[in-house]
Design a protein around this motif. Structure first.
Motif, PDB file in Angstrom:
ATOM      1  N   ARG A  47      47.261  -6.014  44.729  1.00 17.60           N
ATOM      2  CA  ARG A  47      47.783  -6.914  43.609  1.00 17.60           C
ATOM      3  C   ARG A  47      47.283  -6.577  42.292  1.00 17.60           C
ATOM      4  N   LEU A  48      46.027  -6.099  42.330  1.00 22.57           N
ATOM      5  CA  LEU A  48      45.217  -6.024  41.336  1.00 22.57           C
ATOM      6  C   LEU A  48      45.670  -4.973  40.363  1.00 22.57           C
ATOM      7  N   GLU A  49      46.361  -3.813  41.154  1.00 19.60           N
ATOM      8  CA  GLU A  49      46.831  -2.575  40.809  1.00 19.60           C
ATOM      9  C   GLU A  49      48.210  -2.843  40.047  1.00 19.60           C
ATOM     10  N   VAL A  50      49.009  -3.736  40.535  1.00 23.93           N
ATOM     11  CA  VAL A  50      50.430  -4.330  40.004  1.00 23.93           C
ATOM     12  C   VAL A  50      49.972  -5.108  38.775  1.00 23.93           C
ATOM     13  N   LYS A  51      49.028  -5.919  38.850  1.00 27.26           N
ATOM     14  CA  LYS A  51      48.638  -6.672  37.554  1.00 27.26           C
ATOM     15  C   LYS A  51      48.608  -5.479  36.520  1.00 27.26           C
ATOM     16  N   TYR A  52      47.604  -4.675  37.103  1.00 28.19           N
ATOM     17  CA  TYR A  52      47.063  -3.425  35.882  1.00 28.19           C
ATOM     18  C   TYR A  52      48.512  -2.616  35.084  1.00 28.19           C
ATOM     19  N   ALA A  55      50.278  -5.006  32.774  1.00 31.50           N
ATOM     20  CA  ALA A  55      49.805  -5.010  31.648  1.00 31.50           C
ATOM     21  C   ALA A  55      49.869  -3.917  30.694  1.00 31.50           C
ATOM     22  N   GLU A  56      50.007  -2.554  31.605  1.00 34.48           N
ATOM     23  CA  GLU A  56      50.144  -1.277  30.780  1.00 34.48           C
ATOM     24  C   GLU A  56      51.351  -1.205  30.469  1.00 34.48           C
ATOM     25  N   ASN A  57      52.501  -1.727  31.381  1.00 34.52           N
ATOM     26  CA  ASN A  57      53.821  -1.435  30.585  1.00 34.52           C
ATOM     27  C   ASN A  57      54.135  -2.487  29.753  1.00 34.52           C
ATOM     28  N   LYS A  58      53.524  -3.576  29.673  1.00 33.21           N
ATOM     29  CA  LYS A  58      53.389  -4.372  28.521  1.00 33.21           C
ATOM     30  C   LYS A  58      53.172  -3.840  27.321  1.00 33.21           C
ATOM     31  N   GLU A  59      51.876  -3.019  27.365  1.00 36.28           N
ATOM     32  CA  GLU A  59      51.340  -2.645  26.081  1.00 36.28           C
ATOM     33  C   GLU A  59      52.202  -1.260  25.569  1.00 36.28           C
TER      34      GLU A  59
END
Length: 216
Positions: A47-52, A55-59
């Motif tokens: 889950r943490l990796e997915v959130k990261y 966030a990275e894809n959004k950036e």
């Protein structure tokens, strides 16, 4: 008495077997709990990796949008820098304009090039699309007896340079060129002076050209 003893022995045997079974199952239950803890920890990490990654894809999406915006700006700047025109007073045949009793704007209707559409062939007026340095050239022809010609380049309402020529007879061509700083919306046109005339024919002796040197 013997029957009671046998029954007790059977009960003891069953009880002993159940104890043994429970004892054997205890390590398995511990392994299951350990596996569940490991799976839970792995899911939490996922889950943490997915959130990261989200966030990275959004950036990256924001960066891509910024890059696309910058590309569009560069394209627009490149288009703005592509400003050039060239036109002659008469397209075919021959004609003499003037002399007139007042200042007259020359309208160069035979347009050869008009990149950026800054020159208006219906009014003879060039309008600067952006602030920058521009260069203009004009060649004025005249013919006949007592050949007099005078044509000035006007920036808004200010006369900048004039092409002027007087000759007793024959045919004359007088050239002129100038570089000027224009703001967006400034206008430039050629004005025939009162009492003078210009001549043009299919050879396009009387012509007017301009282009942007660089934006500012």
């Amino acid at each position: 008495m013997m029957k009671v003893l046998v029954v007790l022995m059977l009960v003891c045997s069953v009880y002993t077997n159940e104890i043994k079974t429970l004892s054997d199952q205890q390590p398995c239950l511990q392994d299951v709990h350990a596996a569940l803890r490991e799976i839970t920890a792995s899911l939490a990490e996922t889950r943490l990796e997915v959130k990261y990654l989200q966030a990275e894809n959004k950036e990256q999406a924001v960066e891509l949008e910024d890059q696309q915006t910058e590309v569009e700006k560069l394209k627009k700047q490149q288009q703005v820098q592509q400003v050039a025109f060239s036109a002659s007073l008469w397209s075919r045949g021959k004609n003499t304009f003037g002399p007139f009793t007042e200042h007259t704007t020359l309208i160069f209707k035979s347009v050869l090039t008009n990149i950026g559409d800054a020159y208006n062939q219906n009014t003879g007026i060039f309008t600067a699309p952006v602030k920058g340095a521009y260069q203009f050239q004009w060649y004025i022809g005249a013919r006949g007896g007592s050949v007099n010609t005078a044509v000035a380049l006007v920036k808004n309402s200010e006369v900048t340079y004039m092409a002027y020529k007087e000759q007793a007879a024959g045919y004359v061509i007088t050239p002129q060129a100038v570089s000027v700083i224009l703001k967006a919306g400034d206008v430039v046109f050629l004005r025939l002076w009162p009492g003078f005339k210009v001549h043009d024919n299919s050879n396009h002796h009387t012509s007017y050209s301009g282009h942007m040197l660089f934006p500012m």
